[in-house]
Scaffold this motif. Structure first.
Motif, PDB file in Angstrom:
ATOM      1  N   ILE A 112     -26.086 -30.287  70.954  1.00 50.74           N
ATOM      2  CA  ILE A 112     -27.067 -30.089  72.023  1.00 50.74           C
ATOM      3  C   ILE A 112     -26.863 -31.089  73.164  1.00 50.74           C
ATOM      4  N   VAL A 113     -26.680 -30.510  74.317  1.00 49.21           N
ATOM      5  CA  VAL A 113     -26.561 -31.285  75.552  1.00 49.21           C
ATOM      6  C   VAL A 113     -27.578 -30.672  76.489  1.00 49.21           C
ATOM      7  N   ASP A 114     -28.153 -31.449  77.356  1.00 47.63           N
ATOM      8  CA  ASP A 114     -29.090 -30.890  78.339  1.00 47.63           C
ATOM      9  C   ASP A 114     -28.280 -30.191  79.437  1.00 47.63           C
ATOM     10  N   VAL A 115     -27.921 -28.949  79.154  1.00 47.42           N
ATOM     11  CA  VAL A 115     -27.027 -28.212  80.065  1.00 47.42           C
ATOM     12  C   VAL A 115     -27.737 -27.879  81.381  1.00 47.42           C
ATOM     13  N   ILE A 116     -29.028 -27.606  81.290  1.00 47.65           N
ATOM     14  CA  ILE A 116     -29.781 -27.309  82.523  1.00 47.65           C
ATOM     15  C   ILE A 116     -29.671 -28.503  83.479  1.00 47.65           C
ATOM     16  N   LYS A 124     -27.111 -23.600  92.514  1.00 45.80           N
ATOM     17  CA  LYS A 124     -28.276 -23.379  93.368  1.00 45.80           C
ATOM     18  C   LYS A 124     -29.527 -23.200  92.523  1.00 45.80           C
ATOM     19  N   LEU A 125     -29.334 -22.838  91.249  1.00 51.18           N
ATOM     20  CA  LEU A 125     -30.464 -22.592  90.356  1.00 51.18           C
ATOM     21  C   LEU A 125     -29.961 -22.715  88.928  1.00 51.18           C
ATOM     22  N   PRO A 153     -23.184 -20.748  92.944  1.00 48.75           N
ATOM     23  CA  PRO A 153     -23.369 -20.450  91.527  1.00 48.75           C
ATOM     24  C   PRO A 153     -24.823 -20.615  91.067  1.00 48.75           C
ATOM     25  N   VAL A 154     -25.198 -19.806  90.094  1.00 52.29           N
ATOM     26  CA  VAL A 154     -26.490 -19.960  89.433  1.00 52.29           C
ATOM     27  C   VAL A 154     -26.232 -19.962  87.931  1.00 52.29           C
ATOM     28  N   HIS A 155     -27.179 -20.501  87.194  1.00 50.19           N
ATOM     29  CA  HIS A 155     -26.970 -20.662  85.757  1.00 50.19           C
ATOM     30  C   HIS A 155     -28.216 -20.249  84.982  1.00 50.19           C
ATOM     31  N   LEU A 156     -28.032 -19.439  83.966  1.00 48.12           N
ATOM     32  CA  LEU A 156     -29.138 -19.093  83.064  1.00 48.12           C
ATOM     33  C   LEU A 156     -28.736 -19.438  81.636  1.00 48.12           C
ATOM     34  N   GLU A 157     -29.626 -20.114  80.959  1.00 49.32           N
ATOM     35  CA  GLU A 157     -29.381 -20.470  79.558  1.00 49.32           C
ATOM     36  C   GLU A 157     -30.251 -19.585  78.679  1.00 49.32           C
ATOM     37  N   LEU A 158     -29.617 -18.895  77.735  1.00 50.75           N
ATOM     38  CA  LEU A 158     -30.362 -17.995  76.840  1.00 50.75           C
ATOM     39  C   LEU A 158     -30.297 -18.535  75.413  1.00 50.75           C
ATOM     40  N   PRO A 159     -31.367 -19.135  74.944  1.00 55.59           N
ATOM     41  CA  PRO A 159     -31.369 -19.657  73.567  1.00 55.59           C
ATOM     42  C   PRO A 159     -31.236 -18.509  72.560  1.00 55.59           C
ATOM     43  N   GLU A 160     -30.645 -18.809  71.417  1.00 57.57           N
ATOM     44  CA  GLU A 160     -30.300 -17.707  70.516  1.00 57.57           C
ATOM     45  C   GLU A 160     -31.511 -17.004  69.909  1.00 57.57           C
ATOM     46  N   ASP A 161     -32.630 -17.715  69.753  1.00 58.71           N
ATOM     47  CA  ASP A 161     -33.795 -16.995  69.199  1.00 58.71           C
ATOM     48  C   ASP A 161     -34.375 -16.018  70.227  1.00 58.71           C
ATOM     49  N   ILE A 162     -34.324 -16.361  71.494  1.00 58.43           N
ATOM     50  CA  ILE A 162     -34.829 -15.432  72.526  1.00 58.43           C
ATOM     51  C   ILE A 162     -33.863 -14.241  72.629  1.00 58.43           C
ATOM     52  N   ALA A 163     -32.576 -14.532  72.495  1.00 57.12           N
ATOM     53  CA  ALA A 163     -31.569 -13.463  72.573  1.00 57.12           C
ATOM     54  C   ALA A 163     -31.777 -12.446  71.452  1.00 57.12           C
TER      55      ALA A 163
END
Ligand SMILES: Cc1ncc(C[n+]2csc(CCOP(=O)(O)OP(=O)(O)O)c2C)c(N)n1
Ligand SMILES: [Mg+2]
Length: 550
Positions: A112-116, A124-125, A153-163
């Motif tokens: 785990i790294v704070d990727v956000i 940009k987001l 570029p924009v970035h979205l992180e999708l945690p596996e439980d939400i996926a």
């Protein structure tokens, strides 16, 4: 019942996404499964960095975000150079990364790294998706942000439980076209007045001029005003067919031959200049007046502080500006008399047959085998300056050059993307022996995808550009040379074709044969870099700007 990853993939399809590049991890497996049954192709790469370079190049060439995917921690961080490439280069891109479940934690802090947080300064987001219900709106918003000026570029992180969470079928948000406002009438009037009064006007085309949406407007402005133009490195090739008005490309910031025109101009119409680029010229208190025409207001820097600004959608704004001045310009071509002299000096030694070939000869020969609409993708190294300076373009956006992050390693992936988007055109990636090796593993991807691509490796067994700067700064020659693999066998090991150019006159026939055969080809050619100092230092130091009575 759909799950979060189905909603994500449906939202991507809703945006017209047809490919996703990347390296999935365990945390992306729901997304991979949703992709399997979708219309979107998953293009595996051998490193996330290459996936990001490809997605960014997709955005650069089409104006629509390219999409890449990686796992959490190590995979996400491997996207970071690509994020910076897209951010500095203003290329729309969406990065998707996985994350451990956020509602429960059975693996402590493993990977785990704070990727956000890591992505914040590079995008940009950057947002984490915390519930399925918001997926459609978040994706729509991400695309809008990536595409709107200044793109990036924009970035979205999708945690596996939400996926993996089953959810109600949330409606998607249909995209609609959004026009960019056109420049204000007063700004256009002011700029028109300045241009009408100029005695020696010159147009400069910068990085933002390469947005696909402005191609036609730019060409029209140049044609209707007949004002000669030069380009920045990233503005190279933004005006098609304007050949008889082309004065050169500013590969250096000053003292090059093109600066004869820049120094003599009393007005520069800087279209799409973005100060992320190494300065194409240095503004001073007594230099030419500058009108900044772009999507965004100017960034004021020590070397760039325009006197007037025309801010708005570049194509239509230029059309309105041309309406005001067309047929009323008496001095439009004042600087054209310098053109022949400038271009003549640039092509010096372009056909010399010494071995190894000079950079000028290599640029010349490459031009012979690339049709007008062929695309050149440059990595970063010494040769980039020579290509920027010497290569001529005939069709808009046919040179992919990065003078923003100026990262090594993007030449091969960006060439691969260009070849995928334009399978009927000739595409060549030009790389140094240093930069090529930074993403050479993507040869496997290129072969697997069955694309046509010629990669020209210019071999000096060194990080040549840095070695050259070391010499120019009078440091001893130290620490910048290396050995290379046998590139022919290296190519063959990947199932690609390998060629070694052994004589100067063999370069054109070898490249020609490679293009004719189709598939992936690696062509290695040594390069004589003694020209760097002879031309770019000694000759230009001795070159005195043309002083003529005004
Ligand atoms: C990722 C990255 N690392 C380092 C640099 C600094 N750098 C710029 S050019 C260069 C040398 C490039 O060597 P090569 O690809 O062999 O091209 P050459 O200059 O020798 O033609 C280096 C190390 C960079 N721009 N990007
Ligand atoms: Mg090298």
């Amino acid at each position: 019942m759909p799950k979060g990853s189905d909603l994500l993939v449906a939202a991507l399809e809703n945006e017209g996404v047809d490919r996703i590049f990347g390296v999935p991890g365990e945390e992306n497996l729901d997304v991979v499964e949703s992709l399997r049954t979708s219309g979107i192709e998953l293009v595996l790469t051998r490193h996330e960095q290459a996936a990001a370079f490809m997605a960014a190049t997709h955005g650069r060439l089409t104006g629509r975000p390219g999409v890449c995917i990686a796992t959490l921690g190590p995979g996400a961080l491997n996207l970071s150079t690509g994020a910076a490439y897209a951010h500095l280069g203003a290329m729309p891109m969406l990065m998707l990364t996985g994350q451990k479940a956020i509602m429960s934690s059975r693996q402590a802090r493993f990977q785990i790294v704070d990727v956000i947080a890591a992505m914040k300064p590079l995008t940009k987001l950057s947002r984490q998706i915390v519930g399925t219900a918001s997926i459609p709106t978040l994706v729509r918003d991400a695309f809008r942000v990536a595409m709107e000026e200044r793109p990036g570029p924009v970035h979205l992180e999708l945690p596996e439980d939400i996926a993996g969470e089953e959810c109600a079928d949330v409606p998607l948000v249909p995209p609609h076209p959004i026009e960019i406002p056109v420049a204000h009438r007063d700004a256009l009037d002011r700029a028109a007045e300045m241009i009408l009064q100029a005695r020696r006007p010159l147009i400069m085309l910068g990085a933002a001029a390469s947005r696909p949406r402005s191609t036609a407007g730019l060409a029209g402005f140049v044609r209707r005003t007949q004002i000669p133009f030069f380009t920045t490195q990233m503005g190279k090739g933004t005006v098609p067919g304007g050949g008889n008005l082309y004065m050169g490309t500013a590969a250096l910031s000053e003292r090059d031959y093109v600066h004869d025109a820049v120094d003599r101009a009393d007005l520069i119409i800087a279209i799409g200049h973005d100060t992320v680029e190494k300065p194409p010229f240095i503004m001073g208190p007594s230099g030419p007046r500058v009108i900044h025409v772009s999507y965004m207001p100017a960034n004021v820097e020590q070397v760039y502080f325009p006197h007037a600004e025309v801010v708005g959608d570049v194509g239509p704004s230029l059309e309105l500006l041309a309406d005001r001045i067309e047929g009323r310009l008496h001095n439009a071509g004042a600087l054209l008399k310098l053109r022949e002299g400038i271009l003549g000096r640039i092509t010096d030694r372009a056909t010399e047959d010494r071995w190894p070939p000079t950079p000028q000869r290599i640029v010349h020969d490459v031009r012979q085998v690339i049709p007008p609409d062929g695309i050149l993708a440059l990595d970063n190294g010494m040769y980039k300056i020579w290509f920027a300076r010497n290569y001529r373009t005939y069709v808009a956006n046919t040179v992919l050059l990065d003078n923003a992050l100026a990262t090594m390693g993007a030449g091969l992936p960006s060439g691969m993307m260009a070849s995928m988007l334009y399978p009927d055109r000739r595409v060549m990636a030009v790389c140094g022996d240093g930069g090529f090796m930074m993403n050479s593993q993507e040869l496997e991807t290129a072969v697997r995808l069955g694309i046509n691509l010629v990669v020209l490796i210019l071999e000096d067994k060194a990080y040549g550009m840095i070695r050259w700067k070391q010499a120019v700064d009078d440091f001893p020659d130290f620490g910048l040379t290396f050995g290379n693999p046998d590139f022919v066998r290296y190519a063959e090991a990947y199932g690609a074709h390998g060629w070694r150019v052994g004589a100067t006159e063999k370069l054109i026939p070898t490249l020609e044969a490679a293009f004719k055969a189709g598939g992936v080809h690696l062509v290695v050619c040594p390069i004589d870099y003694s020209e760097n100092t002879r031309v770019l230092v000694d000759e230009l130091r001795a070159h005195l700007p043309v002083i003529e009575p005004t």
